[in-house]
Motif scaffolding. Structure first.
Motif, short mmCIF file in Angstrom:
data_model
loop_
_atom_site.label_atom_id
_atom_site.label_comp_id
_atom_site.label_asym_id
_atom_site.label_seq_id
_atom_site.Cartn_x
_atom_site.Cartn_y
_atom_site.Cartn_z
N ILE A 132 16.19 18.75 -1.25
CA ILE A 132 14.73 18.76 -1.22
C ILE A 132 14.17 17.64 -2.09
CG2 ILE A 132 12.71 20.10 -1.97
CD1 ILE A 132 14.21 22.60 -0.97
N MET A 133 14.76 17.42 -3.26
CA MET A 133 14.29 16.35 -4.14
C MET A 133 14.50 14.98 -3.49
SD MET A 133 12.93 17.73 -6.72
CE MET A 133 12.79 16.40 -7.87
N ILE A 134 15.64 14.78 -2.85
CA ILE A 134 15.90 13.50 -2.18
C ILE A 134 14.90 13.28 -1.05
CG2 ILE A 134 17.57 12.32 -0.69
CD1 ILE A 134 19.77 13.58 -2.48
N LEU A 135 14.61 14.33 -0.28
CA LEU A 135 13.63 14.21 0.80
C LEU A 135 12.24 13.91 0.26
CD1 LEU A 135 14.75 17.08 3.22
CD2 LEU A 135 14.95 14.61 3.57
N LEU A 136 11.87 14.51 -0.85
CA LEU A 136 10.56 14.23 -1.44
C LEU A 136 10.46 12.77 -1.89
CD1 LEU A 136 9.85 17.45 -3.53
CD2 LEU A 136 8.60 16.64 -1.53
N VAL A 137 11.51 12.27 -2.51
CA VAL A 137 11.50 10.86 -2.94
C VAL A 137 11.43 9.94 -1.74
CG1 VAL A 137 12.90 9.07 -4.05
CG2 VAL A 137 12.64 11.30 -5.14
N ALA A 138 12.21 10.25 -0.70
CA ALA A 138 12.20 9.41 0.51
C ALA A 138 10.82 9.42 1.17
CB ALA A 138 13.27 9.90 1.49
N CYS A 139 10.20 10.58 1.26
CA CYS A 139 8.86 10.66 1.86
C CYS A 139 7.84 9.89 1.03
CB CYS A 139 8.43 12.11 2.00
SG CYS A 139 9.31 13.00 3.30
N THR A 140 7.96 9.95 -0.28
CA THR A 140 7.06 9.21 -1.14
C THR A 140 7.20 7.70 -0.92
OG1 THR A 140 7.20 10.96 -2.79
CG2 THR A 140 6.38 8.84 -3.54
N VAL A 141 8.43 7.23 -0.81
CA VAL A 141 8.66 5.81 -0.58
C VAL A 141 8.10 5.40 0.78
CG1 VAL A 141 10.47 4.08 -0.19
CG2 VAL A 141 10.64 5.66 -2.12
N ILE A 142 8.34 6.20 1.80
CA ILE A 142 7.84 5.88 3.15
C ILE A 142 6.32 5.85 3.17
CG2 ILE A 142 7.67 6.78 5.50
CD1 ILE A 142 10.58 7.74 5.16
N ILE A 143 5.69 6.82 2.54
CA ILE A 143 4.22 6.86 2.51
C ILE A 143 3.67 5.67 1.73
CG2 ILE A 143 2.27 8.15 1.53
CD1 ILE A 143 3.78 10.71 2.32
N ASN A 144 4.34 5.31 0.64
CA ASN A 144 3.89 4.16 -0.16
C ASN A 144 3.97 2.86 0.65
OD1 ASN A 144 3.01 2.66 -2.30
ND2 ASN A 144 4.95 2.71 -3.40
N THR A 145 5.07 2.64 1.37
CA THR A 145 5.19 1.42 2.15
C THR A 145 4.19 1.41 3.32
OG1 THR A 145 6.98 2.39 3.45
CG2 THR A 145 7.61 1.02 1.58
N SER A 146 3.96 2.56 3.92
CA SER A 146 2.97 2.62 5.00
C SER A 146 1.58 2.33 4.48
CB SER A 146 2.99 4.01 5.65
OG SER A 146 4.23 4.26 6.24
N PHE A 147 1.27 2.85 3.30
CA PHE A 147 -0.03 2.60 2.70
C PHE A 147 -0.21 1.11 2.41
CE2 PHE A 147 -2.88 2.48 -1.03
CZ PHE A 147 -3.99 3.09 -0.46
N ARG A 148 0.84 0.48 1.89
CA ARG A 148 0.76 -0.96 1.62
C ARG A 148 0.58 -1.76 2.91
NH1 ARG A 148 2.48 -2.54 -3.65
NH2 ARG A 148 3.30 -0.76 -4.80
N LYS A 149 1.22 -1.35 3.99
CA LYS A 149 1.05 -2.04 5.28
C LYS A 149 -0.38 -1.91 5.79
CE LYS A 149 5.82 -1.75 6.91
NZ LYS A 149 6.72 -1.17 7.93
N VAL A 150 -0.97 -0.74 5.63
CA VAL A 150 -2.36 -0.54 6.06
C VAL A 150 -3.30 -1.41 5.24
CG1 VAL A 150 -4.24 1.15 6.13
CG2 VAL A 150 -1.99 1.76 6.99
N ILE A 151 -3.09 -1.46 3.94
CA ILE A 151 -3.93 -2.31 3.07
C ILE A 151 -3.79 -3.77 3.48
CG2 ILE A 151 -4.26 -3.12 0.71
CD1 ILE A 151 -5.32 -0.32 1.19
N LEU A 152 -2.58 -4.23 3.74
CA LEU A 152 -2.35 -5.61 4.16
C LEU A 152 -3.04 -5.90 5.50
CD1 LEU A 152 -0.94 -8.32 3.61
CD2 LEU A 152 1.04 -7.42 4.84
N ALA A 153 -2.96 -4.95 6.43
CA ALA A 153 -3.61 -5.13 7.73
C ALA A 153 -5.12 -5.21 7.57
CB ALA A 153 -3.23 -3.99 8.68
N GLU A 154 -5.68 -4.38 6.71
CA GLU A 154 -7.14 -4.41 6.46
C GLU A 154 -7.55 -5.75 5.85
OE1 GLU A 154 -9.62 -2.30 7.18
OE2 GLU A 154 -8.21 -0.98 8.24
N GLU A 155 -6.73 -6.26 4.94
CA GLU A 155 -7.04 -7.56 4.34
C GLU A 155 -6.99 -8.67 5.39
OE1 GLU A 155 -4.23 -8.01 1.18
OE2 GLU A 155 -5.31 -6.65 -0.17
N ARG A 156 -6.02 -8.62 6.29
CA ARG A 156 -5.92 -9.63 7.34
C ARG A 156 -7.10 -9.55 8.32
NH1 ARG A 156 0.54 -9.63 8.84
NH2 ARG A 156 1.21 -10.61 6.89
N ILE A 157 -7.51 -8.32 8.64
CA ILE A 157 -8.68 -8.16 9.53
C ILE A 157 -9.93 -8.73 8.87
CG2 ILE A 157 -10.23 -6.41 10.51
CD1 ILE A 157 -7.73 -4.72 11.09
#
Length: 81
Positions: free
Chosen positions: A40-65
């Protein structure tokens, strides 16, 4: 006196049996529980990393737009067709 000793002996025997039966978890149950907790702890860390990278991609896309919208009129005026 012999009756009292036999009564004490019976009480001590019952108490020893109760203490032996009072074992809360077996070692294998505890290890299984720790294994699930680690998963469960490993899954929580993995989900946090995935959400963080997705959030950064959205921010980068907004900046490009935003950058594209700001440079849009200049690109239209410089168009050759």
């Amino acid at each position: 006196i012999i009756c009292c000793f036999s009564l004490v002996k019976v009480v001590l025997h019952e108490r020893k049996t109760i203490i032996q039966d009072k074992k809360v978890f077996k070692q294998s149950t505890f290890n299984t529980f720790l294994g699930f907790a680690n998963i469960i702890m490993i899954l929580l860390v993995a989900c946090t990393v995935i959400i963080n990278t997705s959030f950064r991609k959205v921010i980068l896309a907004e900046e490009r737009i935003t950058e594209f919208k700001q440079s849009g009129p200049g690109l239209v005026n410089a168009s050759t067709y």
